[in-house]
Design a protein around this motif. Structure first.
Motif, mmCIF file in Angstrom:
data_model
loop_
_atom_site.group_PDB
_atom_site.id
_atom_site.type_symbol
_atom_site.label_atom_id
_atom_site.label_comp_id
_atom_site.label_asym_id
_atom_site.label_seq_id
_atom_site.Cartn_x
_atom_site.Cartn_y
_atom_site.Cartn_z
ATOM 1 N N LEU A 208 0.667 -1.302 -0.006
ATOM 2 C CA LEU A 208 0.045 0.112 0.055
ATOM 3 C C LEU A 208 0.897 1.381 0.271
ATOM 4 O O LEU A 208 0.404 2.339 -0.183
ATOM 5 N N GLY A 209 2.091 0.982 -0.091
ATOM 6 C CA GLY A 209 3.037 2.282 -0.200
ATOM 7 C C GLY A 209 3.663 2.649 1.120
ATOM 8 O O GLY A 209 4.569 3.581 1.244
ATOM 9 N N GLY A 210 3.413 2.227 2.205
ATOM 10 C CA GLY A 210 4.077 2.052 3.555
ATOM 11 C C GLY A 210 5.474 1.506 3.584
ATOM 12 O O GLY A 210 5.906 0.989 2.694
ATOM 13 N N ARG A 211 6.069 1.446 4.790
ATOM 14 C CA ARG A 211 7.267 0.752 4.805
ATOM 15 C C ARG A 211 7.496 0.400 6.321
ATOM 16 O O ARG A 211 6.859 0.728 7.292
ATOM 17 N N VAL A 212 8.371 -0.590 6.505
ATOM 18 C CA VAL A 212 8.607 -1.316 7.683
ATOM 19 C C VAL A 212 9.828 -0.728 8.327
ATOM 20 O O VAL A 212 10.874 -0.636 7.691
ATOM 21 N N GLN A 213 9.532 -0.230 9.592
ATOM 22 C CA GLN A 213 10.514 0.794 10.203
ATOM 23 C C GLN A 213 11.418 0.017 11.373
ATOM 24 O O GLN A 213 12.553 -0.020 11.179
ATOM 25 N N VAL A 214 10.785 -0.912 11.819
ATOM 26 C CA VAL A 214 11.467 -1.766 12.863
ATOM 27 C C VAL A 214 11.082 -3.178 12.452
ATOM 28 O O VAL A 214 9.717 -3.330 12.689
ATOM 29 N N PRO A 215 11.864 -4.452 12.180
ATOM 30 C CA PRO A 215 10.931 -5.415 11.678
ATOM 31 C C PRO A 215 10.540 -6.282 13.043
ATOM 32 O O PRO A 215 10.798 -5.598 14.171
ATOM 33 N N ALA A 216 9.851 -7.257 12.883
ATOM 34 C CA ALA A 216 9.058 -7.937 13.978
ATOM 35 C C ALA A 216 10.020 -8.296 15.152
ATOM 36 O O ALA A 216 11.247 -8.644 14.889
ATOM 37 N N VAL B 242 7.235 -2.368 13.694
ATOM 38 C CA VAL B 242 6.760 -0.829 13.658
ATOM 39 C C VAL B 242 6.792 -0.330 12.175
ATOM 40 O O VAL B 242 8.002 -0.828 11.356
ATOM 41 N N VAL B 243 5.960 0.264 11.889
ATOM 42 C CA VAL B 243 5.690 0.450 10.184
ATOM 43 C C VAL B 243 5.301 2.029 10.040
ATOM 44 O O VAL B 243 5.033 2.662 11.203
ATOM 45 N N THR B 244 5.457 2.463 8.885
ATOM 46 C CA THR B 244 4.911 3.715 8.604
ATOM 47 C C THR B 244 3.844 3.538 7.379
ATOM 48 O O THR B 244 4.147 2.788 6.578
ATOM 49 N N GLN C 279 1.924 8.225 4.133
ATOM 50 C CA GLN C 279 2.084 9.605 4.483
ATOM 51 C C GLN C 279 3.234 9.813 5.540
ATOM 52 O O GLN C 279 3.555 10.935 6.171
ATOM 53 N N GLY C 280 3.588 8.515 6.190
ATOM 54 C CA GLY C 280 4.789 8.911 7.257
ATOM 55 C C GLY C 280 4.452 8.842 8.534
ATOM 56 O O GLY C 280 5.308 8.791 9.774
ATOM 57 N N ALA C 281 3.041 8.448 8.951
ATOM 58 C CA ALA C 281 2.702 8.311 10.351
ATOM 59 C C ALA C 281 3.183 6.722 10.810
ATOM 60 O O ALA C 281 2.585 5.572 10.317
ATOM 61 N N SER C 282 3.918 6.696 11.913
ATOM 62 C CA SER C 282 4.328 5.414 12.481
ATOM 63 C C SER C 282 3.210 5.087 13.390
ATOM 64 O O SER C 282 2.349 5.621 14.116
ATOM 65 N N PHE C 283 3.163 3.553 13.317
ATOM 66 C CA PHE C 283 2.220 2.833 14.262
ATOM 67 C C PHE C 283 2.861 1.443 14.263
ATOM 68 O O PHE C 283 3.946 1.201 13.565
ATOM 69 N N ALA C 284 2.485 0.360 15.199
ATOM 70 C CA ALA C 284 2.980 -0.736 15.151
ATOM 71 C C ALA C 284 1.647 -1.846 14.824
ATOM 72 O O ALA C 284 0.568 -1.421 15.172
ATOM 73 N N LEU C 285 2.148 -3.009 14.440
ATOM 74 C CA LEU C 285 1.286 -4.195 14.147
ATOM 75 C C LEU C 285 1.618 -5.013 15.250
ATOM 76 O O LEU C 285 2.754 -5.187 15.457
#
Length: 240
Positions: free
Chosen positions: A208-216, A226-228, A231-237
């Motif tokens: 969808l165009g986001g990225r993985v900031q910190v892998p699992a 941690v992902v974004t 548009q650059g908003a960070s959140f976690a799954l």
């Protein structure tokens, strides 16, 4: 947790999350695809996200492009004004004093002593989440802080019943910034959404165009990544 009962929201319980985005329409596309959310318009130009017809989050347009693109957590309170006074007394700051949000309740924006930003919600017609702890809904919020002792004192005093009361089952923890992020990362809250299949969720974020900031990585409350968004908003799954 399909029902939204006010009694579930002891003062200091995470009860809402909202994203400030440059492009709300793009946010609806991203999170609608990722979490299966649908949307409805709300007061003051915000959009409420629904999961299976129940409210789970809000998206809002950033009023100033210089402001960060972020997810913000709100903590429940029966008296936002009194809680703001206690926040000031504990070394925090009030960024925006309590203001009515339509007829749904009142909200305020505050910081802790280190500058981590969070919101307060004094619910009237809407106490908080209609669903949580289910795939595609709020699951946890983690404070990343440089000074864990100060954080323990501040939040322990501020939200004692929610964190340590006899019926406490908090959705809120804290970690040193350096546990996951670079030391120069400012203190902040990281909102976690529940994921049934974490690898599939990460693949969809990327599609969808986001990225993985910190892998699992493993935590005391589950496996998180941690992902974004796009548009650059960070959140976690979070997989529990």
């Amino acid at each position: 947790m399909a029902e939204n009962r006010a009694s579930e929201y002891t003062e200091g319980t995470p009860c809402w999350v909202d994203a400030q985005l440059p492009d709300v329409a793009a946010g609806k596309r991203f999170y609608g695809e990722l979490f299966g959310w649908t949307f409805e318009d709300q007061p003051q130009g915000t959009v409420r996200a629904l999961k299976d017809g129940a409210p789970v989050a809000s998206l809002a347009h950033k009023p100033d492009g210089r402001l960060p693109t972020v997810w913000t957590v709100s903590f429940a309170t029966p008296d936002a004004g009194a809680l703001c006074a206690r926040i000031r007394a504990g070394g925090g700051q009030v960024v925006s004093p309590p203001l009515p949000f339509g007829d749904l309740g009142s909200t305020a924006l505050v910081t802790d002593p280190e500058g981590a930003v969070f919101a307060l919600w004094q619910g009237a017609r809407t106490p908080g989440f209609g669903r949580r702890h289910e795939p595609g809904t709020f699951a946890w919020v983690q404070l990343y802080t440089r000074d864990t002792e100060t954080a323990n004192t501040f939040y322990g005093d501020l939200f004692r019943d929610a964190l340590f009361g006899p019926d406490a089952d908090p959705d809120f923890g804290r970690s040193p910034v350096t546990d996951v992020f670079a030391a120069e990362m400012p203190p902040h809250f990281l909102v976690h959404f529940a994921a049934e299949d974490l690898p599939a969720g990460l693949a969809q974020v990327a599609r969808l165009g986001g990225r993985v900031q910190v892998p699992a990585f493993e935590t005391s409350y589950g496996t998180a990544a941690v992902v974004t968004d796009d548009q650059g908003a960070s959140f976690a799954l979070l997989r529990r």
